[in-house]
Design a protein around this motif. Structure first.
Motif, mmCIF file in Angstrom:
data_model
loop_
_atom_site.group_PDB
_atom_site.id
_atom_site.type_symbol
_atom_site.label_atom_id
_atom_site.label_comp_id
_atom_site.label_asym_id
_atom_site.label_seq_id
_atom_site.Cartn_x
_atom_site.Cartn_y
_atom_site.Cartn_z
ATOM 1 N N GLN A 312 52.940 51.147 37.721
ATOM 2 C CA GLN A 312 52.994 50.555 39.055
ATOM 3 C C GLN A 312 51.927 51.195 39.939
ATOM 4 O OE1 GLN A 312 57.024 51.472 39.231
ATOM 5 N NE2 GLN A 312 56.789 53.503 40.129
ATOM 6 N N MET A 313 51.414 50.432 40.864
ATOM 7 C CA MET A 313 50.375 50.936 41.762
ATOM 8 C C MET A 313 50.443 50.175 43.071
ATOM 9 S SD MET A 313 47.026 49.384 39.800
ATOM 10 C CE MET A 313 46.953 47.678 39.260
ATOM 11 N N ALA A 314 49.931 50.809 44.131
ATOM 12 C CA ALA A 314 50.026 50.189 45.451
ATOM 13 C C ALA A 314 49.017 50.833 46.388
ATOM 14 C CB ALA A 314 51.431 50.346 46.020
ATOM 15 N N PRO A 315 48.528 50.077 47.373
ATOM 16 C CA PRO A 315 47.665 50.668 48.396
ATOM 17 C C PRO A 315 48.487 51.558 49.315
ATOM 18 C CG PRO A 315 48.164 48.397 48.961
ATOM 19 C CD PRO A 315 48.751 48.639 47.599
ATOM 20 N N LYS A 316 47.811 52.437 50.061
ATOM 21 C CA LYS A 316 48.518 53.390 50.904
ATOM 22 C C LYS A 316 49.226 52.736 52.078
ATOM 23 C CE LYS A 316 45.633 57.351 49.673
ATOM 24 N NZ LYS A 316 44.706 58.406 50.149
ATOM 25 N N GLN A 384 56.689 37.247 47.874
ATOM 26 C CA GLN A 384 55.880 36.329 47.078
ATOM 27 C C GLN A 384 55.221 37.107 45.948
ATOM 28 O OE1 GLN A 384 54.477 33.086 49.234
ATOM 29 N NE2 GLN A 384 52.596 32.784 48.053
ATOM 30 N N ILE A 385 55.159 36.493 44.788
ATOM 31 C CA ILE A 385 54.716 37.190 43.581
ATOM 32 C C ILE A 385 53.665 36.369 42.865
ATOM 33 C CG2 ILE A 385 55.452 38.257 41.415
ATOM 34 C CD1 ILE A 385 58.319 38.224 42.521
ATOM 35 N N GLY A 386 52.555 37.021 42.552
ATOM 36 C CA GLY A 386 51.574 36.437 41.646
ATOM 37 C C GLY A 386 51.731 37.111 40.292
ATOM 38 N N THR A 387 52.002 36.345 39.258
ATOM 39 C CA THR A 387 52.261 36.900 37.931
ATOM 40 C C THR A 387 51.244 36.376 36.926
ATOM 41 O OG1 THR A 387 54.632 37.064 38.368
ATOM 42 C CG2 THR A 387 53.942 37.095 36.061
ATOM 43 N N ALA A 398 53.408 41.232 31.405
ATOM 44 C CA ALA A 398 53.535 40.625 32.729
ATOM 45 C C ALA A 398 52.927 41.565 33.745
ATOM 46 C CB ALA A 398 54.993 40.372 33.062
ATOM 47 N N LEU A 399 51.904 41.091 34.429
ATOM 48 C CA LEU A 399 51.266 41.864 35.494
ATOM 49 C C LEU A 399 51.600 41.169 36.806
ATOM 50 C CD1 LEU A 399 49.462 44.256 36.202
ATOM 51 C CD2 LEU A 399 47.479 42.803 35.823
ATOM 52 N N HIS A 400 52.447 41.803 37.611
ATOM 53 C CA HIS A 400 52.941 41.219 38.847
ATOM 54 C C HIS A 400 52.211 41.800 40.050
ATOM 55 C CE1 HIS A 400 56.367 39.586 36.649
ATOM 56 N NE2 HIS A 400 56.660 40.808 36.207
ATOM 57 N N GLY A 401 51.811 40.935 40.982
ATOM 58 C CA GLY A 401 51.335 41.364 42.280
ATOM 59 C C GLY A 401 52.321 40.906 43.336
ATOM 60 N N LEU A 402 52.808 41.820 44.171
ATOM 61 C CA LEU A 402 53.881 41.512 45.109
ATOM 62 C C LEU A 402 53.473 41.802 46.544
ATOM 63 C CD1 LEU A 402 55.227 43.603 42.623
ATOM 64 C CD2 LEU A 402 57.070 42.070 43.227
ATOM 65 N N GLY A 410 45.914 37.663 51.456
ATOM 66 C CA GLY A 410 44.982 38.786 51.452
ATOM 67 C C GLY A 410 45.195 39.693 50.264
ATOM 68 N N ALA A 411 46.461 39.956 49.912
ATOM 69 C CA ALA A 411 46.753 40.824 48.782
ATOM 70 C C ALA A 411 46.289 40.217 47.464
ATOM 71 C CB ALA A 411 48.254 41.113 48.729
ATOM 72 N N TYR A 412 46.375 38.898 47.364
ATOM 73 C CA TYR A 412 45.991 38.208 46.131
ATOM 74 C C TYR A 412 44.526 38.478 45.774
ATOM 75 C CZ TYR A 412 45.720 34.448 42.667
ATOM 76 O OH TYR A 412 45.568 33.727 41.511
ATOM 77 N N ARG A 413 43.689 38.684 46.799
ATOM 78 C CA ARG A 413 42.278 38.981 46.538
ATOM 79 C C ARG A 413 42.101 40.323 45.840
ATOM 80 N NH1 ARG A 413 41.694 36.236 51.654
ATOM 81 N NH2 ARG A 413 41.811 38.196 52.815
#
Length: 489
Positions: A312-316, A384-387, A398-402, A410-413
């Motif tokens: 798992q990873m996330a911006p600050k 909202q989730i991009g999978t 499965a690589l999820h972006g949440l 903006g996060a999808y970019r």
């Protein structure tokens, strides 16, 4: 992240059974209180949660260490307020410095915390603290049950604390594993830890010293939280209070209280330190998995955490996150269907594609939150989730972006370049990377800790890290022949 472990989105809800309530006497405090969980239910919770803990974190295979914690754990259980519980003690395969307990007698230490103890007395103090949570029935005294999720964020070791503030739906949707206790319960367990560790012959002042180690780790990670906002008391305050309690106990109960530094250090000689590269590691903004032979980028500046079941990873800023795990299903269609059903997703868009030669499926979904009758979900804050489902080497990842719906575009970019650069790992140096281990050495000559580290070939830029590991400051004096920990591959 390890393919051999159980993967998926299944989360086990450890809910308090409210079918009946009764007043009972707390075994530690002696006070009568409303009991929301019977002893039988506590034991059942432990049995049900254990497989998920193992699947999420894995067990650390070291017979002498496992024999040690079981020997001390059983000795302490016998002098505890609830000696008849079926206690079990485990070391989990995580570099995070932590320990936690589950109702019914299950106690877990990470290999990370075992590496950071500098004597048996420090371990015994934390052991007593965790058993104290069980004997004082802290879980049963919570207003709600606890969720055992697949995210692997144990206790206070949260990847991005802001996620809980900005994305309540994220925590609900992902069943975050948060075995939290109130500050009062933590303080009560500190007192019990002093009592229990002292009763089996250890100097509880060393338990206080370990809180100094915890504070350094927290300060170095930039995770200071105001005391009134934290579920745990400030480590510096705990150091002072535990020292006072240890002094008071020893004044009232004269005895020869042990520390056992050298024996403990020899026992952990060779213990795995930090992330196990076989389960994946990050280097130069790239995540590599040697055993599963894949890699993908980590956006610059993002924080990350790895476990046997997922990465798992996330911006600050905490407004989004990405998680990689194995998907259920024998093909992409089956995986997509199972995903939507198990996470209660409303699929908005779907598309077949290929990613670096691998068949893939892209889904854009929104989680359908459970709402109280008459309430409507705010679409701006809905999760909202991009999978990206990627078929690779006989598995489906499965690589999820949440992100919240109003932040998702903006996060999808940031999500998309990560997924589209998932590829095979072929670099032999990365594939054959060896793990770091704690090695115990004798100090070559009298001097400062800084001098000893230099003489033993440790790089200057790791001096603070090594100082935390040894509970020493650069200018602390060390004697020739005394044992000290270094880090080597």
């Amino acid at each position: 992240m390890n393919q051999r472990n159980s993967f998926g989105y299944r989360a086990l809800a450890l809910s308090v059974l409210l079918g009946f309530s009764a007043c009972s006497r707390n075994p530690v405090t002696g006070k009568r209180e409303l009991s929301l969980m019977s002893t039988e239910q506590e034991i059942a919770v432990g049995k049900e949660s254990h497989p998920s803990v193992v699947a999420s974190m894995g067990l650390y295979d070291d017979k002498k260490l496992n024999d040690f914690i079981n020997q001390k754990g059983k000795a302490m259980a016998q002098i505890s307020h609830r000696p008849n519980l079926p206690y079990q003690f485990y070391i989990v395969d995580s570099p995070v410095v932590n320990a936690f307990a589950v109702p019914g007698g299950y106690v877990y230490f990470t290999r990370g915390i075992m590496a950071h103890f500098n004597n048996e007395a420090e371990f015994a103090g934390v052991l007593g603290h965790e058993i104290g949570h069980i004997t004082a029935r802290h879980s049963a005294r919570q207003q709600t049950g606890q969720l055992l999720g697949t995210l692997g964020m144990i206790g206070g070791a949260i990847l991005v604390p802001q996620l809980g503030q900005n994305l309540d739906a994220l925590q609900q949707g992902l069943q975050v594993f948060m075995l939290k206790y109130s500050r009062d319960h933590e303080s009560e367990s500190d007192k019990i830890g002093v009592e229990y560790s002292s009763k089996i012959g250890y100097d509880a002042h060393q338990m206080a010293n370990f809180f100094s180690t915890i504070k350094r780790i927290s300060d170095n990670a930039g995770q200071q939280v105001p005391d009134f906002l934290s579920t745990h008391p400030d480590p510096a305050n705990r150091n002072t209070k535990v020292n006072q309690m240890a002094t008071a106990y020893q004044q009232q109960n004269k005895g020869n209280y042990q520390v056992e530094r050298d024996r403990y250090l020899r026992m952990i000689d060779g213990i795995l330190y930090g992330e196990d590269p076989r389960q994946g590691f990050v280097e130069n903004d790239m995540f590599y998995h040697p055993e599963l032979r894949f890699q993908f980028p980590v956006p610059k500046g993002w924080q990350h955490q790895n476990s046997p079941s997922q990465f798992q990873m996330a911006p600050k800023d905490g407004k989004s996150a990405m998680i990689l795990m194995l998907a259920k299903g024998n093909n992409l269609d089956e995986a997509a269907k199972t995903l939507a059903q198990e996470l209660s997703l409303n699929v908005l868009e779907s598309q077949r594609t290929t990613i670096n030669g691998n068949p893939a499926y892209v889904l854009i979904s929104r989680q359908q939150a459970q709402q109280q009758q008459g309430q409507q979900q705010d679409p701006r804050t809905a999760l909202q989730i991009g999978t990206w489902l990627i078929q690779y080497n006989n598995a489906i990842y499965a690589l999820h972006g949440l992100a919240a719906a109003n932040d998702f575009e903006g996060a999808y970019r940031s999500f998309r370049p990560v997924a589209e650069n998932f590829r095979a790992l072929t670099d032999s140096e990365k594939i054959n990377r060896k793990p770091e281990r704690v090695q115990v050495k004798a100090v070559p000559r009298d001097g400062t800790f800084k001098d000893a580290m230099s003489a033993l070939g440790m790089p200057a830029n790791r001096l603070e890290e090594l100082g935390v590991l040894n509970s020493l400051r650069p200018n602390d004096r060390v004697a020739r022949g005394s044992l000290i920990k270094i880090i080597e591959r």
